[in-house]
Every structure is written in C-alpha cells, then in structure tokens.
Design a protein around this motif. Structure first.
Motif, PDB file in Angstrom:
ATOM      1  N   ARG A  10       0.812  -1.220   0.000  1.00 55.05           N
ATOM      2  CA  ARG A  10       0.000   0.000   0.000  1.00 55.05           C
ATOM      3  C   ARG A  10       0.846   1.272   0.000  1.00 55.05           C
ATOM      4  NH1 ARG A  10      -5.256  -1.162   0.444  1.00 55.05           N
ATOM      5  NH2 ARG A  10      -5.815  -3.207   1.208  1.00 55.05           N
ATOM      6  N   ASP A  11       2.060   1.182   0.515  1.00 56.00           N
ATOM      7  CA  ASP A  11       2.907   2.368   0.543  1.00 56.00           C
ATOM      8  C   ASP A  11       3.851   2.449  -0.659  1.00 56.00           C
ATOM      9  OD1 ASP A  11       4.604   0.297   1.221  1.00 56.00           O
ATOM     10  OD2 ASP A  11       5.440   1.290   2.979  1.00 56.00           O
ATOM     11  N   SER A  12       3.611   1.609  -1.668  1.00 55.12           N
ATOM     12  CA  SER A  12       4.467   1.619  -2.851  1.00 55.12           C
ATOM     13  C   SER A  12       4.001   2.665  -3.858  1.00 55.12           C
ATOM     14  CB  SER A  12       4.469   0.235  -3.520  1.00 55.12           C
ATOM     15  OG  SER A  12       3.263   0.043  -4.239  1.00 55.12           O
ATOM     16  N   GLN A  13       4.772   2.839  -4.905  1.00 54.58           N
ATOM     17  CA  GLN A  13       4.419   3.762  -5.976  1.00 54.58           C
ATOM     18  C   GLN A  13       3.821   3.017  -7.177  1.00 54.58           C
ATOM     19  OE1 GLN A  13       4.641   7.345  -6.155  1.00 54.58           O
ATOM     20  NE2 GLN A  13       4.547   6.835  -3.989  1.00 54.58           N
ATOM     21  N   THR A  14       3.380   1.773  -6.949  1.00 53.03           N
ATOM     22  CA  THR A  14       2.717   0.981  -7.978  1.00 53.03           C
ATOM     23  C   THR A  14       1.212   1.134  -7.831  1.00 53.03           C
ATOM     24  OG1 THR A  14       4.527  -0.602  -7.977  1.00 53.03           O
ATOM     25  CG2 THR A  14       2.454  -1.340  -8.940  1.00 53.03           C
ATOM     26  N   CYS A  15       0.501   1.344  -8.938  1.00 57.49           N
ATOM     27  CA  CYS A  15      -0.939   1.591  -8.926  1.00 57.49           C
ATOM     28  C   CYS A  15      -1.689   0.562  -8.088  1.00 57.49           C
ATOM     29  CB  CYS A  15      -1.476   1.609 -10.354  1.00 57.49           C
ATOM     30  SG  CYS A  15      -3.272   1.734 -10.477  1.00 57.49           S
ATOM     31  N   GLY A  16      -1.634  -0.705  -8.458  1.00 58.16           N
ATOM     32  CA  GLY A  16      -2.263  -1.760  -7.670  1.00 58.16           C
ATOM     33  C   GLY A  16      -3.756  -1.915  -7.847  1.00 58.16           C
ATOM     34  N   TYR A  17      -4.367  -1.219  -8.814  1.00 62.93           N
ATOM     35  CA  TYR A  17      -5.807  -1.376  -9.021  1.00 62.93           C
ATOM     36  C   TYR A  17      -6.093  -2.836  -9.366  1.00 62.93           C
ATOM     37  CZ  TYR A  17     -10.556  -0.673 -10.534  1.00 62.93           C
ATOM     38  OH  TYR A  17     -11.921  -0.766 -10.642  1.00 62.93           O
ATOM     39  N   GLN A  18      -7.052  -3.448  -8.684  1.00 62.02           N
ATOM     40  CA  GLN A  18      -7.333  -4.868  -8.897  1.00 62.02           C
ATOM     41  C   GLN A  18      -8.119  -5.055 -10.182  1.00 62.02           C
ATOM     42  OE1 GLN A  18      -9.034  -6.839  -5.541  1.00 62.02           O
ATOM     43  NE2 GLN A  18      -8.695  -8.850  -6.414  1.00 62.02           N
ATOM     44  N   LEU A  19      -7.550  -5.802 -11.114  1.00 57.42           N
ATOM     45  CA  LEU A  19      -8.143  -6.000 -12.430  1.00 57.42           C
ATOM     46  C   LEU A  19      -8.995  -7.251 -12.508  1.00 57.42           C
ATOM     47  CD1 LEU A  19      -4.948  -5.103 -14.453  1.00 57.42           C
ATOM     48  CD2 LEU A  19      -6.893  -3.617 -13.945  1.00 57.42           C
ATOM     49  N   SER A  20      -8.637  -8.275 -11.759  1.00 57.25           N
ATOM     50  CA  SER A  20      -9.431  -9.504 -11.757  1.00 57.25           C
ATOM     51  C   SER A  20      -9.323 -10.165 -10.399  1.00 57.25           C
ATOM     52  CB  SER A  20      -8.961 -10.476 -12.847  1.00 57.25           C
ATOM     53  OG  SER A  20      -7.657 -10.925 -12.572  1.00 57.25           O
ATOM     54  N   THR A  21     -10.351 -10.919 -10.075  1.00 56.36           N
ATOM     55  CA  THR A  21     -10.404 -11.588  -8.781  1.00 56.36           C
ATOM     56  C   THR A  21     -10.722 -13.060  -8.972  1.00 56.36           C
ATOM     57  OG1 THR A  21     -11.306  -9.580  -7.834  1.00 56.36           O
ATOM     58  CG2 THR A  21     -11.478 -11.556  -6.509  1.00 56.36           C
ATOM     59  N   GLY A  38       0.625  12.786  -7.437  1.00 54.38           N
ATOM     60  CA  GLY A  38      -0.455  13.366  -6.648  1.00 54.38           C
ATOM     61  C   GLY A  38      -1.722  12.538  -6.579  1.00 54.38           C
ATOM     62  N   LEU A  39      -1.719  11.353  -7.199  1.00 50.87           N
ATOM     63  CA  LEU A  39      -2.918  10.518  -7.229  1.00 50.87           C
ATOM     64  C   LEU A  39      -2.662   9.172  -6.565  1.00 50.87           C
ATOM     65  CD1 LEU A  39      -4.134  11.204 -10.880  1.00 50.87           C
ATOM     66  CD2 LEU A  39      -4.788  12.385  -8.764  1.00 50.87           C
ATOM     67  N   CYS A  40      -3.753   8.478  -6.248  1.00 50.80           N
ATOM     68  CA  CYS A  40      -3.642   7.191  -5.567  1.00 50.80           C
ATOM     69  C   CYS A  40      -3.630   6.003  -6.529  1.00 50.80           C
ATOM     70  CB  CYS A  40      -4.774   7.047  -4.555  1.00 50.80           C
ATOM     71  SG  CYS A  40      -6.417   7.350  -5.228  1.00 50.80           S
ATOM     72  N   TYR A  41      -3.796   6.238  -7.821  1.00 49.84           N
ATOM     73  CA  TYR A  41      -3.737   5.211  -8.864  1.00 49.84           C
ATOM     74  C   TYR A  41      -2.969   5.786 -10.055  1.00 49.84           C
ATOM     75  CZ  TYR A  41      -7.842   3.042  -6.574  1.00 49.84           C
ATOM     76  OH  TYR A  41      -8.705   2.470  -5.687  1.00 49.84           O
ATOM     77  N   CYS A  42      -2.710   4.968 -11.071  1.00 47.62           N
ATOM     78  CA  CYS A  42      -2.212   5.508 -12.328  1.00 47.62           C
ATOM     79  C   CYS A  42      -3.345   6.343 -12.935  1.00 47.62           C
ATOM     80  CB  CYS A  42      -1.753   4.396 -13.272  1.00 47.62           C
ATOM     81  SG  CYS A  42      -3.061   3.297 -13.868  1.00 47.62           S
ATOM     82  N   ARG A  43      -3.048   7.216 -13.859  1.00 46.80           N
ATOM     83  CA  ARG A  43      -4.059   8.136 -14.399  1.00 46.80           C
ATOM     84  C   ARG A  43      -5.279   7.425 -14.993  1.00 46.80           C
ATOM     85  NH1 ARG A  43      -6.377  12.806 -13.640  1.00 46.80           N
ATOM     86  NH2 ARG A  43      -4.370  13.778 -13.367  1.00 46.80           N
ATOM     87  N   PRO A  44      -5.122   6.380 -15.826  1.00 55.11           N
ATOM     88  CA  PRO A  44      -6.316   5.744 -16.392  1.00 55.11           C
ATOM     89  C   PRO A  44      -7.262   5.170 -15.335  1.00 55.11           C
ATOM     90  CG  PRO A  44      -4.375   5.072 -17.620  1.00 55.11           C
ATOM     91  CD  PRO A  44      -3.894   5.820 -16.414  1.00 55.11           C
ATOM     92  N   TYR A  45      -6.725   4.517 -14.299  1.00 53.90           N
ATOM     93  CA  TYR A  45      -7.602   3.936 -13.286  1.00 53.90           C
ATOM     94  C   TYR A  45      -8.147   4.993 -12.341  1.00 53.90           C
ATOM     95  CZ  TYR A  45      -6.892  -0.591 -15.169  1.00 53.90           C
ATOM     96  OH  TYR A  45      -6.892  -1.645 -16.038  1.00 53.90           O
ATOM     97  N   ASN A  64      -2.344   4.451   2.244  1.00 54.99           N
ATOM     98  CA  ASN A  64      -2.015   4.249   0.851  1.00 54.99           C
ATOM     99  C   ASN A  64      -1.201   5.434   0.344  1.00 54.99           C
ATOM    100  OD1 ASN A  64      -4.399   2.492   1.329  1.00 54.99           O
ATOM    101  ND2 ASN A  64      -3.973   1.937  -0.766  1.00 54.99           N
ATOM    102  N   ALA A  65      -0.127   5.144  -0.347  1.00 60.24           N
ATOM    103  CA  ALA A  65       0.755   6.201  -0.844  1.00 60.24           C
ATOM    104  C   ALA A  65       0.104   6.956  -2.000  1.00 60.24           C
ATOM    105  CB  ALA A  65       2.059   5.597  -1.312  1.00 60.24           C
ATOM    106  N   ILE A  66       0.487   8.200  -2.131  1.00 66.42           N
ATOM    107  CA  ILE A  66       0.103   9.040  -3.258  1.00 66.42           C
ATOM    108  C   ILE A  66       1.303   9.102  -4.192  1.00 66.42           C
ATOM    109  CG2 ILE A  66      -0.583  11.395  -3.906  1.00 66.42           C
ATOM    110  CD1 ILE A  66      -2.715   9.811  -2.347  1.00 66.42           C
ATOM    111  N   GLY A  67       1.044   9.136  -5.490  1.00 60.53           N
ATOM    112  CA  GLY A  67       2.135   9.155  -6.468  1.00 60.53           C
ATOM    113  C   GLY A  67       3.054  10.360  -6.318  1.00 60.53           C
TER     114      GLY A  67
END
Length: 71
Positions: A10-21, A38-45, A64-67
């Motif tokens: 959670r404190d990384s600079q990787t987006c991490g949006y869950q794409l499949s479960t 400045g965001l919590c996900y990559c721009r598209p997500y 959760n880290a911010i970019g």
C-alpha cells in the motif's frame, strides 16, 4: 499495460488497481503501472474510478501512498 500477480504494498508507488479476482484460473491481477503524481492510482484507473463517484474524485484508505513521480 503492465500487470502484476500480487497486490503491491500500500505504501508503494505501484498503482495496484485490482483488475481480476480469482477468475477461471484462480489468479488475481493488479495494475503494475506507476501511480500518477499526486494521485492514488495511475491516471487511467484514477479517471475510471473518479468517473463513478459523486464528486468526481477517487479515494483510498489511510496508509495508501500518493504518487510522487519517483517510480
């Protein structure tokens, strides 16, 4: 788009949006792109999640880290 098979820290600079479960192959997939500055996900997500909220912003739980732009 880069993906990763495990949830990034959670404190990384990787987006991490869950794409499949646990789909047909019982694997999870997460976005492996860097978070946008400045965001919590990559721009598209971020844009995708924000579009589905009342005030047009995406939020994440505390911790959760911010970019930062530093990968």
């Amino acid at each position: 788009m880069k993906t990763v098979p495990t949830e990034p820290a959670r404190d990384s600079q990787t987006c991490g949006y869950q794409l499949s479960t646990n789909g047909w192959d019982s694997r999870e997939t997460y976005c492996g792109e860097p978070k946008a500055v400045g965001l919590c996900y990559c721009r598209p997500y971020y844009d995708w999640v924000a579009a589905d909220t009342e005030d047009g912003t995406a939020r994440m739980p505390p911790g959760n880290a911010i970019g930062t732009g530093n990968g």
